[in-house]
Design a protein around this motif. Sequence first.
Motif, short mmCIF file in Angstrom:
data_model
loop_
_atom_site.label_atom_id
_atom_site.label_comp_id
_atom_site.label_asym_id
_atom_site.label_seq_id
_atom_site.Cartn_x
_atom_site.Cartn_y
_atom_site.Cartn_z
N PHE A 1 0.84 -1.28 -0.09
CA PHE A 1 0.07 0.03 0.13
C PHE A 1 1.02 1.08 0.02
CE2 PHE A 1 0.73 -1.18 4.48
CZ PHE A 1 1.01 -0.02 4.86
N LYS A 2 -0.04 2.27 -0.30
CA LYS A 2 0.89 3.72 -0.04
C LYS A 2 0.26 4.50 0.89
CE LYS A 2 2.57 4.44 -4.88
NZ LYS A 2 2.34 3.42 -5.49
N THR A 3 0.83 5.34 1.75
CA THR A 3 0.40 6.29 2.77
C THR A 3 0.82 7.56 2.16
OG1 THR A 3 0.85 4.65 4.34
CG2 THR A 3 0.52 6.78 5.13
N TYR A 4 -0.29 8.40 2.02
CA TYR A 4 -0.18 9.90 1.14
C TYR A 4 -0.28 10.72 2.47
CZ TYR A 4 -0.91 7.36 -3.24
OH TYR A 4 -0.89 6.51 -4.32
N LEU A 5 0.92 11.68 2.46
CA LEU A 5 0.56 12.79 3.45
C LEU A 5 0.73 13.97 2.63
CD1 LEU A 5 3.46 11.68 6.03
CD2 LEU A 5 1.17 11.10 5.83
N SER A 6 -0.23 14.92 2.64
CA SER A 6 -0.70 16.04 1.82
C SER A 6 -0.26 17.30 2.52
CB SER A 6 -2.06 16.09 1.23
OG SER A 6 -2.35 14.95 0.76
N ARG A 7 -0.04 17.29 4.01
CA ARG A 7 0.36 18.51 4.69
C ARG A 7 1.36 18.44 5.51
NH1 ARG A 7 -6.12 20.12 6.75
NH2 ARG A 7 -6.85 20.35 4.56
N THR A 8 1.95 17.22 5.84
CA THR A 8 3.32 16.90 6.48
C THR A 8 4.22 16.31 5.84
OG1 THR A 8 2.15 14.71 7.35
CG2 THR A 8 1.63 16.66 8.64
N ILE A 9 5.58 16.37 6.60
CA ILE A 9 6.53 15.65 6.05
C ILE A 9 7.01 14.43 6.87
CG2 ILE A 9 8.96 15.86 5.46
CD1 ILE A 9 8.29 18.90 4.98
N ALA A 10 7.17 13.22 6.16
CA ALA A 10 7.57 12.02 7.07
C ALA A 10 9.00 12.02 7.06
CB ALA A 10 7.21 10.70 6.31
N VAL A 11 9.54 12.01 8.39
CA VAL A 11 10.96 12.07 8.63
C VAL A 11 11.46 10.56 8.86
CG1 VAL A 11 10.97 14.38 9.62
CG2 VAL A 11 10.61 12.71 11.12
#
Length: 404
Positions: free
Chosen positions: A193-203
Amino acid sequence: MEKEIKKKEKKEKTEKVKKIKFSAKQKKIIIISSISVICIAIITTVILYLANEQVRDFLDQYLLGKNVSEENAQTIEIENQNSTHVIGYGRNICLLSNNSLKQYNSNARLEAEINVEINNPIYDFNDRYLAIGQKSGNKLYLINDLKIVWQKDVEGNISKISVNQNGYVSVIVTGTTHKTVIITFDSEGNELFKTYLSRTIAVDSCISNDNEYLAFAEISTSSTSTKSNIKTVSIEKARQDPANSIIYTYEVPDSTLSININYEDNGKLICMFDKNIQIIENDTGREILNLENDRNISFAGIDLSDSIFKATEESSGLFSANTRIEITNVNNEKKSIYTVTGVARTVETYKNAIALNLGTEIEFVDTNGWLIKRYNSTSEINDIVLANGIAGIVYKDKVEIINL
């Protein structure tokens, strides 16, 4: 006459039995005494080893063989000094150069050479698995036991990679229509699967060793504050409905910066922030190590097995200082202390080993605060690479391999 002979024989036989019994008794006493002396010697040696630093150094060097040097190490020559990257995984030390990954064993013997379209690597390894990609590119590989298991071209630019002990991979990519996308693969290269983050940045991201959860640390920034969250995704739910698969969100206090996260074998999630290290267990977070109150902290990390550490500099004279390592077991919060003479330039960790680079010397310490090996060099050490039971000491033109 015959009676006297028999009487004499009986007497001799009795005396012989007495001598045998006395001899056996003496032998027993000698054995018990010897064992007692050995036990006392061992106990005394252990007490002196624990209490006296000079005795400990002497025994480490001359009895336990913990001191090693360049002459005792196996050597891998580096041909292209400016374009060679040294990587460790499994019980191998690898040299990546000109799209070729050469894999050497603990005896510095070439075991395998594979072609990868990578010249600027970003990678993570766990036991026998190495996940490696092109930094800010789209090439991604999973390698296991000296062979490529699968390779992918991902959409976006790779910024972080994580692999668990079963070969499940999570990769963080940027440069798409979303701020961040986290892609999760199983050990066979199937995209789960994919996890989409539109407003945050994954570190950072990681997958639990039971393959049930994906955790990621995200940061949102504004003109007034920085907000971090740690989120846990059910992999089973995400395969069916990725948009509704987040089962827990740990809201971090404002202005606290997430750095990285790591799953332990028991499912505990260790989270490192700029101000402290916390543990999330049963959907509850708590601090286990404060990093804000001590200004002398030079290094800290959470990538050990069941342990975390911090390194602080302590003055030992007008122009000298020592490095103090404090290791905390995350299961019982027991602390172990190890102090090394000198200032550590870099610190590397893997499983139960901590390597402190002092310039021309490296001290390898375990998570109980005991010396594993001490390596001495005649020239400056550039870097240290750790793998399972071995270490690669990196110089400009060579890599020395030692067994830990």
